[in-house]
Design an enzyme around this catalytic site. Structure first.
Site, PDB file in Angstrom:
ATOM      1  N   HIS A   1      19.498  51.114  24.475  1.00  0.00           N
ATOM      2  CA  HIS A   1      19.571  50.455  25.792  1.00  0.00           C
ATOM      3  C   HIS A   1      20.979  50.600  26.399  1.00  0.00           C
ATOM      4  O   HIS A   1      21.739  51.473  26.018  1.00  0.00           O
ATOM      5  CB  HIS A   1      19.114  48.997  25.687  1.00  0.00           C
ATOM      6  CG  HIS A   1      17.824  48.869  24.933  1.00  0.00           C
ATOM      7  ND1 HIS A   1      16.598  49.150  25.492  1.00  0.00           N
ATOM      8  CD2 HIS A   1      17.569  48.563  23.620  1.00  0.00           C
ATOM      9  CE1 HIS A   1      15.648  48.983  24.573  1.00  0.00           C
ATOM     10  NE2 HIS A   1      16.207  48.642  23.427  1.00  0.00           N
TER      11      HIS A   1
ATOM     12  N   GLU B   1      20.259  42.433  23.606  1.00  0.00           N
ATOM     13  CA  GLU B   1      20.182  43.538  22.654  1.00  0.00           C
ATOM     14  C   GLU B   1      21.191  44.645  22.922  1.00  0.00           C
ATOM     15  O   GLU B   1      21.849  45.135  22.013  1.00  0.00           O
ATOM     16  CB  GLU B   1      18.758  44.109  22.634  1.00  0.00           C
ATOM     17  CG  GLU B   1      18.529  44.978  21.415  1.00  0.00           C
ATOM     18  CD  GLU B   1      17.335  45.901  21.551  1.00  0.00           C
ATOM     19  OE1 GLU B   1      16.479  45.674  22.414  1.00  0.00           O
ATOM     20  OE2 GLU B   1      17.293  46.868  20.779  1.00  0.00           O
TER      21      GLU B   1
ATOM     22  N   HIS C   1      19.144  49.402  16.999  1.00  0.00           N
ATOM     23  CA  HIS C   1      18.500  48.427  17.879  1.00  0.00           C
ATOM     24  C   HIS C   1      18.449  47.066  17.199  1.00  0.00           C
ATOM     25  O   HIS C   1      18.732  46.938  16.001  1.00  0.00           O
ATOM     26  CB  HIS C   1      17.056  48.869  18.191  1.00  0.00           C
ATOM     27  CG  HIS C   1      16.962  50.009  19.151  1.00  0.00           C
ATOM     28  ND1 HIS C   1      16.493  49.885  20.420  1.00  0.00           N
ATOM     29  CD2 HIS C   1      17.305  51.319  18.989  1.00  0.00           C
ATOM     30  CE1 HIS C   1      16.535  51.063  21.028  1.00  0.00           C
ATOM     31  NE2 HIS C   1      17.022  51.956  20.183  1.00  0.00           N
TER      32      HIS C   1
ATOM     33  N   GLU D   1      16.292  48.577  13.107  1.00  0.00           N
ATOM     34  CA  GLU D   1      16.157  47.292  13.804  1.00  0.00           C
ATOM     35  C   GLU D   1      16.894  46.273  12.939  1.00  0.00           C
ATOM     36  O   GLU D   1      16.398  45.834  11.903  1.00  0.00           O
ATOM     37  CB  GLU D   1      14.683  46.908  13.960  1.00  0.00           C
ATOM     38  CG  GLU D   1      13.878  47.863  14.829  1.00  0.00           C
ATOM     39  CD  GLU D   1      13.978  47.574  16.332  1.00  0.00           C
ATOM     40  OE1 GLU D   1      14.815  46.729  16.727  1.00  0.00           O
ATOM     41  OE2 GLU D   1      13.221  48.199  17.102  1.00  0.00           O
TER      42      GLU D   1
HETATM   43 ZN    ZN Z   1      15.649  48.186  21.422  1.00  0.00          ZN
END
Ligand code: ZN
Length: 276
Positions: free
Chosen positions: A10, A24, A78, A148
């Site tokens: 992102h 995030e 992420h 993640e």
């Molecule tokens: Zn993400």
């Protein structure tokens, strides 16, 4: 030289999941920057980032960059989100590759380091090694994975995300895993030769001692020595007044002490320098 592309997910107009201070895009960049710093300070490796600031970068721009630069490994970072109770760490490779692929082998090395160095220590659940059809793992021509780190939507994970030690340990774990997976060569110390014993030749001169920890329990001190050794830092244990001190060395030149302090800090170790 081996080149790793770190891809903080992102950025810019795409905030990813969550809201500040658990937005995030911001947290992804924080972790990726720490991984970069650890890799560069510890291993012979070249690191490219898909972004180093809060800017918008499309998914295809990320994989195009990796493919055009011919990097050796693509690692996307992420944070997760879901129902309030969902939490933990998980990592992904591309869904259409085998469990014996290079991508899986490197990912497994990262996974093992994260399990051993972070999950147990912080009580973060392991959601496992997974596969998915994400753009960045599908369209990158080289081995790749997407991590993640934790859930920005879960209050327990938020507490970890807000804890700098957690990110430091996570960065070390990811860096060590990448290094194992890619067979990176560990840098030799470039600092001055440690001379931790009291300087006998010039007793009046000021020395700067670099210390990583002081412990009442000898086993805690030797455990820290082991961690430092595996991160490439030779140490000396000194004890006085019932306190065990883990020391890297004493430097006559303050700049050398500061350089070592910075290296240790970016490797995730608590460190302080004092004059002797
Ligand atoms: Zn993400």
């Amino acid at each position: 030289m081996v080149t790793v592309l770190l891809d903080p997910g992102h950025g810019g107009t795409d905030g990813g999941a969550g809201t500040a201070p658990y937005l995030e895009k911001t947290r992804n960049l924080e972790v990726a920057s720490k991984v970069r710093d650890y890799l560069l300070s510890t291993f012979v490796v070249n690191v490219i980032m898909s972004r180093t600031t809060d800017k918008t970068v499309s998914l295809s721009a990320r994989t195009n960059l990796a493919n055009q630069q011919g990097v050796d490994y693509f690692l996307s970072i992420h944070h997760n989100s879901g129902t309030p109770s969902a939490r933990g760490y998980e990592d992904f490779t591309y869904i259409n590759i085998s469990d014996t692929s290079t991508s899986d082998r490197i990912r497994n090395a990262i996974h093992t380091e994260v399990v051993n160095r972070v999950l147990g220590k912080y009580g973060l659940p392991n959601r496992g090694k997974k596969k998915a059809n994400f753009h960045v793992v599908r369209e990158s021509n080289m081995p790749s994975a997407l991590l993640e780190i934790g859930f920005v939507s879960n209050t327990s994970d938020q507490r970890l995300i807000a804890n700098p030690a957690f990110y430091n340990d996570m960065a070390v774990a990811i860096g060590e895993g990448v290094a194992k997976g890619l067979g990176l060569v560990r840098k030799k110390s470039t600092a001055a030769t440690p001379s931790p014993s009291a300087p006998s030749i010039a007793p009046s001169k000021t020395f700067y001692r670099v210390q990583v920890g002081a412990y009442k329990e000898r086993t805690n001190a030797t455990a820290m020595q082991t961690r430092l050794k595996s991160a490439g830092f030779p140490t000396v244990l000194s004890s006085s007044n019932g306190i065990y001190r883990v020391q890297i060395g004493a430097y006559g030149n303050k700049d050398n002490a500061t350089t070592m302090e910075r290296r240790l800090r970016s490797a995730g170790f608590p460190v302080f320098v004092y004059q002797v």
